[in-house]
Structure formats: structure tokens, C-alpha cells
Design a protein around this motif. Structure first.
Motif, PDB file in Angstrom:
ATOM      1  N   LEU A  80      -6.778  -9.932   9.198  1.00 25.06           N
ATOM      2  CA  LEU A  80      -8.244  -9.591   9.516  1.00 25.06           C
ATOM      3  C   LEU A  80      -9.653 -10.504   9.850  1.00 25.06           C
ATOM      4  O   LEU A  80      -9.290 -11.580   9.390  1.00 25.06           O
ATOM      5  N   PRO A  81     -10.324 -10.074  11.082  1.00 21.84           N
ATOM      6  CA  PRO A  81     -11.776 -10.632  10.809  1.00 21.84           C
ATOM      7  C   PRO A  81     -12.242 -10.971  10.010  1.00 21.84           C
ATOM      8  O   PRO A  81     -11.958  -9.919   8.448  1.00 21.84           O
ATOM      9  N   HIS A  82     -13.056 -11.730   9.598  1.00 23.37           N
ATOM     10  CA  HIS A  82     -14.165 -11.979   8.835  1.00 23.37           C
ATOM     11  C   HIS A  82     -14.905 -10.792   7.709  1.00 23.37           C
ATOM     12  O   HIS A  82     -15.001 -11.199   6.174  1.00 23.37           O
ATOM     13  N   ASP A  83     -14.994  -9.622   8.764  1.00 22.84           N
ATOM     14  CA  ASP A  83     -15.928  -9.085   7.680  1.00 22.84           C
ATOM     15  C   ASP A  83     -14.428  -7.986   7.880  1.00 22.84           C
ATOM     16  O   ASP A  83     -15.242  -6.286   7.721  1.00 22.84           O
ATOM     17  N   GLY A  84     -13.367  -7.842   8.059  1.00 23.45           N
ATOM     18  CA  GLY A  84     -12.266  -6.513   7.966  1.00 23.45           C
ATOM     19  C   GLY A  84     -11.950  -6.215   6.048  1.00 23.45           C
ATOM     20  O   GLY A  84     -12.542  -6.734   6.027  1.00 23.45           O
ATOM     21  N   LYS A  85     -11.385  -5.593   6.299  1.00 23.51           N
ATOM     22  CA  LYS A  85     -11.085  -4.719   4.945  1.00 23.51           C
ATOM     23  C   LYS A  85      -9.216  -3.825   5.328  1.00 23.51           C
ATOM     24  O   LYS A  85      -8.853  -3.192   6.021  1.00 23.51           O
ATOM     25  N   LEU A  86      -9.027  -4.471   4.066  1.00 27.62           N
ATOM     26  CA  LEU A  86      -7.754  -3.844   3.859  1.00 27.62           C
ATOM     27  C   LEU A  86      -7.187  -2.889   2.886  1.00 27.62           C
ATOM     28  O   LEU A  86      -8.159  -3.385   1.541  1.00 27.62           O
ATOM     29  N   ILE A  87      -7.299  -1.409   2.592  1.00 24.44           N
ATOM     30  CA  ILE A  87      -7.093  -0.868   1.468  1.00 24.44           C
ATOM     31  C   ILE A  87      -5.649  -0.186   1.100  1.00 24.44           C
ATOM     32  O   ILE A  87      -4.756  -0.260   2.139  1.00 24.44           O
ATOM     33  N   THR A  88      -5.132  -1.193  -0.097  1.00 22.72           N
ATOM     34  CA  THR A  88      -3.688  -0.756  -0.178  1.00 22.72           C
ATOM     35  C   THR A  88      -3.751   0.215  -1.350  1.00 22.72           C
ATOM     36  O   THR A  88      -3.771  -0.378  -2.498  1.00 22.72           O
ATOM     37  N   LEU A  89      -2.039   0.906  -1.170  1.00 28.13           N
ATOM     38  CA  LEU A  89      -2.265   1.538  -2.398  1.00 28.13           C
ATOM     39  C   LEU A  89      -0.640   1.549  -3.161  1.00 28.13           C
ATOM     40  O   LEU A  89      -0.481   1.345  -2.607  1.00 28.13           O
ATOM     41  N   GLU A  90      -1.290   1.328  -4.570  1.00 29.80           N
ATOM     42  CA  GLU A  90      -0.216   1.210  -5.484  1.00 29.80           C
ATOM     43  C   GLU A  90      -0.245   1.799  -6.934  1.00 29.80           C
ATOM     44  O   GLU A  90      -0.836   1.301  -7.328  1.00 29.80           O
ATOM     45  N   LEU A  91       1.392   3.001  -6.847  1.00 28.78           N
ATOM     46  CA  LEU A  91       1.212   3.079  -7.964  1.00 28.78           C
ATOM     47  C   LEU A  91       1.369   2.383  -9.405  1.00 28.78           C
ATOM     48  O   LEU A  91       0.665   3.019 -10.711  1.00 28.78           O
ATOM     49  N   GLU A  92       2.232   1.579  -9.621  1.00 34.31           N
ATOM     50  CA  GLU A  92       2.393   0.987 -11.377  1.00 34.31           C
ATOM     51  C   GLU A  92       1.479  -0.709 -11.117  1.00 34.31           C
ATOM     52  O   GLU A  92       0.971  -1.139 -10.625  1.00 34.31           O
ATOM     53  N   HIS A  93       1.197  -0.050 -12.304  1.00 38.35           N
ATOM     54  CA  HIS A  93      -0.055  -1.207 -12.555  1.00 38.35           C
ATOM     55  C   HIS A  93       0.901  -2.401 -12.637  1.00 38.35           C
ATOM     56  O   HIS A  93      -0.729  -3.715 -12.178  1.00 38.35           O
ATOM     57  N   LYS A  94       1.845  -2.645 -13.159  1.00 37.65           N
ATOM     58  CA  LYS A  94       2.074  -4.468 -13.538  1.00 37.65           C
ATOM     59  C   LYS A  94       1.811  -4.243 -12.302  1.00 37.65           C
ATOM     60  O   LYS A  94       1.938  -5.605 -11.377  1.00 37.65           O
ATOM     61  N   HIS A  95       3.054  -3.854 -11.113  1.00 42.95           N
ATOM     62  CA  HIS A  95       2.977  -3.803  -9.174  1.00 42.95           C
ATOM     63  C   HIS A  95       1.583  -4.865  -9.218  1.00 42.95           C
ATOM     64  O   HIS A  95       0.780  -5.434  -8.033  1.00 42.95           O
ATOM     65  N   ALA A  96       0.665  -3.798  -9.416  1.00 46.64           N
ATOM     66  CA  ALA A  96      -0.379  -4.387  -8.656  1.00 46.64           C
ATOM     67  C   ALA A  96      -1.678  -5.417  -9.482  1.00 46.64           C
ATOM     68  O   ALA A  96      -2.172  -6.440  -9.032  1.00 46.64           O
ATOM     69  N   GLU A  97      -1.541  -5.406 -11.158  1.00 47.81           N
ATOM     70  CA  GLU A  97      -1.386  -7.024 -11.568  1.00 47.81           C
ATOM     71  C   GLU A  97      -1.245  -7.681 -10.655  1.00 47.81           C
ATOM     72  O   GLU A  97      -2.349  -9.213 -10.385  1.00 47.81           O
ATOM     73  N   VAL A  98       0.556  -8.396 -10.699  1.00 46.03           N
ATOM     74  CA  VAL A  98       0.558  -9.542  -9.831  1.00 46.03           C
ATOM     75  C   VAL A  98       0.261  -9.396  -7.965  1.00 46.03           C
ATOM     76  O   VAL A  98      -0.087 -10.464  -7.847  1.00 46.03           O
ATOM     77  N   ALA A  99      -0.048  -8.402  -7.715  1.00 42.65           N
ATOM     78  CA  ALA A  99      -0.290  -8.131  -6.107  1.00 42.65           C
ATOM     79  C   ALA A  99      -1.593  -9.008  -6.210  1.00 42.65           C
ATOM     80  O   ALA A  99      -2.061  -9.467  -5.782  1.00 42.65           O
ATOM     81  N   GLU A 100      -2.442  -8.614  -7.068  1.00 45.70           N
ATOM     82  CA  GLU A 100      -3.811  -8.888  -7.389  1.00 45.70           C
ATOM     83  C   GLU A 100      -3.620 -10.851  -8.047  1.00 45.70           C
ATOM     84  O   GLU A 100      -4.791 -11.421  -7.135  1.00 45.70           O
ATOM     85  N   LYS A 101      -3.564 -10.512  -8.243  1.00 45.00           N
ATOM     86  CA  LYS A 101      -2.782 -12.628  -8.028  1.00 45.00           C
ATOM     87  C   LYS A 101      -2.339 -13.692  -7.033  1.00 45.00           C
ATOM     88  O   LYS A 101      -2.850 -14.502  -6.772  1.00 45.00           O
TER      89      LYS A 101
END
Length: 223
Positions: A80-101
């Protein structure tokens, strides 16, 4: 040497020759394994392919359906360029916590937003909230819902949007019309919808490597 060993060795050859050492990506894969996440991340070569495809597209606004530990999210986010954005969708809270880190480790927390919950509940809200259609959409989640994800992807697209759907070959089992595997039937239904869909031009590519025998569908939304 059997075919599977050859596929893996060739995949490792290309990644070792064509990729720089990447401590961040190595740490992400290690973190995912230590968290006991399913070992279904894209391979390094596939991740680099996503990165290059997003670069070639010049994507500024990317949607990913299926985050897992954020490995593919980081590959896409890096493009992504400096002003780009990615939205990613995840069902599992545990997976999302790992992904966030992992996303923070990669320094992409300002470019990547994780939304947690069933994708089919979140996607309608994106249509209302997001002002700009997505330039690129990567679908890599529960395969039985691929037909629904395709329909939403088209609604969230514009002419020229690239849509990429992973794991469509299923080790060759996609041709089994009488399969009792929901993932295979979902993939077949998705392919059938594409065959009748006039809004997008598509093709499929088979892949081999460290992830075995699989492939993806890629399409571009028409004008």
C-alpha cells in the motif's frame, strides 16, 4: 523423489533466490505456530505474489476476507502507498489478537484494520461505511461461503477491481461433483456463479509448492 518433494524443493529454491531475508515475516509465521493457529497461511512465494499484484494494480484500498494470523495481510499491507488502507475480516477473536500483534510488529497498524465477526455480517456494513469501492479483494476464508463472498465482492468493487480467491483446486478434488466436502461444494458453486457472471473476467491458475497442489481464481471487474 516424489512429486510433492520436488514441488517443495522448487518452491524453496525460488523463495531463497528471489526473496531477501525477512525477519518480520519469519517472526509472524513463528508467532502463528506458537499460538496453534491452523498452518494454512499462504506460502512465502504466494505472499510475495499478492504483494506484487497489489503493487502492479496500484491498489490503495484493499479488502481481505480471512485474516488468520495476518501473514497475507502484512504482505498486502506492505504494497500500500502511505495513504492506503486494508480492511481484513476475521471470525475468530483469538486469530485476530495474534494478527493484531503481527501487524504491529510489521509497523502496519495505521494501514490495516481488523474487523472481527462473521464476514457475512460485516460485509453489508462496509457497503454503507466505505466511501470508495475496493481496488483489490482477496478471499481466503471458509470455502462453503465463497459464493456469498463473491456476490459481496462484486457489490464492493468498481471497474478494474482485482478479485483473487485462494484454494480453488483442493488437491484436484474440485472436479468431484458428488463430493460430500462442504469446501469443495462451496468452491464448485462459486465457480458456477462465475461462469454465469457477466460483470467480471476471470481465469484459474493451478499451483504447486510447499502448500501442496492447489490454485486460485483471479478476475477483473469489467467497465
Amino acid at each position: 523423489m516424489n512429486k510433492s518433494d520436488i514441488w517443495q524443493d522448487v518452491d524453496l529454491y525460488f523463495s531463497s533466490m528471489l526473496h531477501e531475508n525477512d525477519e518480520v515475516m519469519d517472526k509472524i509465521l513463528t508467532a502463528n505456530a506458537e499460538a496453534n493457529l491452523p498452518a494454512i497461511d499462504v506460502s512465502p512465494n504466494q505472499g510475495k505474489f499478492l504483494y506484487l499484484l497489489a503493487k502492479l494494480k496500484g491498489a490503495k484500498h484493499i479488502l481481505e476476507i480471512g485474516t488468520l494470523g495476518g501473514y497475507s495481510s502484512v504482505w498486502l499491507g506492505r504494497a500500500l502507498p502511505h495513504d492506503g488502507k486494508l480492511i481484513t475480516l476475521e471470525l475468530e477473536h483469538k486469530h485476530a489478537e495474534v494478527a493484531e500483534k503481527n501487524i504491529t510488529l510489521a509497523g502496519l497498524e495505521n494501514k490495516i484494520e481488523i474487523k472481527v465477526g462473521p464476514a457475512l455480517d460485516i460485509l453489508p456494513t462496509l457497503k454503507d461505511q466505505e466511501k470508495n469501492p475496493f481496488d483489490m479483494i482477496f478471499i481466503d476464508a471458509d470455502k462453503q461461503n465463497n459464493p456469498h463472498y463473491l456476490q459481496w465482492a462484486l457489490q464492493l468493487s468498481k471497474p478494474g477491481t482485482v478479485i483473487l480467491v485462494d484454494n480453488v483446486v483442493r488437491n484436484g478434488k474440485v472436479i468431484e461433483d458428488n463430493s460430500d466436502d462442504d469446501s469443495i461444494q462451496g468452491t464448485r458453486q462459486f465457480i458456477h456463479l462465475l461462469s454465469e457472471e457477466s460483470r467480471i473476467e476471470t481465469t484459474a491458475l493451478q499451483t504447486v509448492g510447499v502448500k501442496g497442489y492447489d490454485g486460485f481464481v483471479m478476475g477483473v471487474v469489467k467497465d
